[in-house]
Write an enzyme that holds these catalytic residues in place. Sequence first.
Site, PDB file in Angstrom:
ATOM      1  N   ASN A 237       0.764  -1.206   0.229  1.00  0.00           N
ATOM      2  CA  ASN A 237       0.087   0.201  -0.069  1.00  0.00           C
ATOM      3  C   ASN A 237       0.757   1.321   0.121  1.00  0.00           C
ATOM      4  OD1 ASN A 237      -2.454  -1.439   0.070  1.00  0.00           O
ATOM      5  ND2 ASN A 237      -2.444  -1.436   2.378  1.00  0.00           N
TER       6      ASN A 237
ATOM      7  N   PRO B 259      -4.027 -12.340   7.358  1.00  0.00           N
ATOM      8  CA  PRO B 259      -4.601 -12.308   8.326  1.00  0.00           C
ATOM      9  C   PRO B 259      -5.353 -10.878   8.758  1.00  0.00           C
ATOM     10  CG  PRO B 259      -2.458 -12.465   8.770  1.00  0.00           C
ATOM     11  CD  PRO B 259      -2.562 -12.618   7.242  1.00  0.00           C
ATOM     12  N   ASP B 260      -6.429 -10.782   9.342  1.00  0.00           N
ATOM     13  CA  ASP B 260      -6.949  -9.609   9.717  1.00  0.00           C
ATOM     14  C   ASP B 260      -6.505  -9.194  11.152  1.00  0.00           C
ATOM     15  OD1 ASP B 260      -8.794  -7.549  10.666  1.00  0.00           O
ATOM     16  OD2 ASP B 260     -10.082  -7.998   9.166  1.00  0.00           O
TER      17      ASP B 260
ATOM     18  N   LEU C 252      -6.550  -6.409  12.822  1.00  0.00           N
ATOM     19  CA  LEU C 252      -7.226  -5.678  13.637  1.00  0.00           C
ATOM     20  C   LEU C 252      -8.497  -6.450  14.345  1.00  0.00           C
ATOM     21  CD1 LEU C 252      -8.475  -2.803  14.950  1.00  0.00           C
ATOM     22  CD2 LEU C 252      -9.662  -2.220  12.586  1.00  0.00           C
TER      23      LEU C 252
ATOM     24  N   LYS D 296     -16.739  -0.605   9.078  1.00  0.00           N
ATOM     25  CA  LYS D 296     -15.610  -1.346   9.415  1.00  0.00           C
ATOM     26  C   LYS D 296     -15.513  -1.584  11.069  1.00  0.00           C
ATOM     27  CE  LYS D 296     -10.657  -1.118   8.900  1.00  0.00           C
ATOM     28  NZ  LYS D 296      -9.286  -0.608   8.295  1.00  0.00           N
TER      29      LYS D 296
ATOM     30  N   LYS E 102     -15.411  -5.106  12.622  1.00  0.00           N
ATOM     31  CA  LYS E 102     -14.076  -5.661  13.075  1.00  0.00           C
ATOM     32  C   LYS E 102     -14.251  -5.927  14.613  1.00  0.00           C
ATOM     33  CE  LYS E 102     -11.590  -4.711   9.403  1.00  0.00           C
ATOM     34  NZ  LYS E 102     -10.941  -5.922   8.594  1.00  0.00           N
TER      35      LYS E 102
END
Length: 397
Positions: free
Chosen positions: A208, A303-304, A306, A337, A341
């Site tokens: 990014n 993997p997420d 947060l 979000k 999350k």
Amino acid sequence: MLAGKRILLIIGGGIAAFKSLDLIRRLRERGATVTPVLTTAAEEFVTPLSASALAAQKVYRDLFDLTDEAEMGHIELSRSADLVVVAPATADLMGKMAGGLANDLASTLLMATDKRVLIAPAMNVRMWLHPATQRNIALLKEDGVLFAGPTEGDMACGEFGPGRMAEPLEIVAAVEAALADGPLKGKRIIVTSGPTHEPIDPVRYIANRSSGAQGTALARSLAALGAEVVFVTGPADVAPPDGVVVEKVQTAKQMLDAVQAALPADAAVFAAAVADWHVTNAADSKIKKTKSGLPMLEFAENPDILATVSQMKTGRPGLVVGFAAETDDVVAHATAKRARKGCDWIVANDVSPETGIMGGSENAVTLISDDGADSWPRMGKDQVANRLAQLIGEALK
């Protein structure tokens, strides 16, 4: 900020010891009292007289000094300081610290102290990268030792790379952060920052557009309020702040591992721009152009981080803050979000190209919490960091 603070400065033996004299002056300018301790090797580079003259204090050199040791002087020295600073911290001194050795005054003081220890490493690049040194670094960080530097640069030996001692003002900033007596004193906070790099082959990667500037500014602001900050950073454009524990990673998986290793914590702030996907068929060697056509890349979700931390059943930080970089419908997407999350706050910003925010010096954020959406005016990233750090301090009271 250092008025009335007492610094025990251990000067190790290396060419960078000449910087320690300027460090004494800089610390005293800010009101600190500096007591120098010279190793035998340090006296090959700076004299006791010069250190004593700049510090306006007696210089300590010998573990078996009859006058000083009549009342267990090394114990008193190690306990009366507010902070013990080692600059330069040579490979030998770091090895002694990691191994628990105490065969001279400096190493004995480091074993006997009940105060925090901040070291400014300085050594040849090959010594810094040696597996033994890297093992010692890991042990010292586990013991809670703080690091200032090292940085990369030209060395007296003619080589270039990591191992150069931080400049005196950088060490002063780390000292100020270590001694900060603010609302976050005693709190441990994890901050992630920068991009992640997901390899396609050894020379290409997915990433990014993040400089890491906002995460770095936030870590610096939290440390200034007294927090113990663990700074987990991808390959960012900006250097990590001084006075924090730095964990450098490349991929999202490595970042998650580093975050989990840093727990428990009072708060976690996820400012990193983590790549959503990684290439499952990344090549071991550079992919070449061929007449058979374009290479086929296979992707899988990263993997997420947060969500993983926000939804922990046990050991979840008391405050979990996420960042949402959006290009349209910023508040709506960020609000969704936050719910998805499970984090406490979301710091949302518009990173569409026309804003110039991604990689720029300013930010315009909206803080989304149980209290709703609070939009802040556009301001410098340091100002955003200071304001958010203050709110975190209030939330952790």
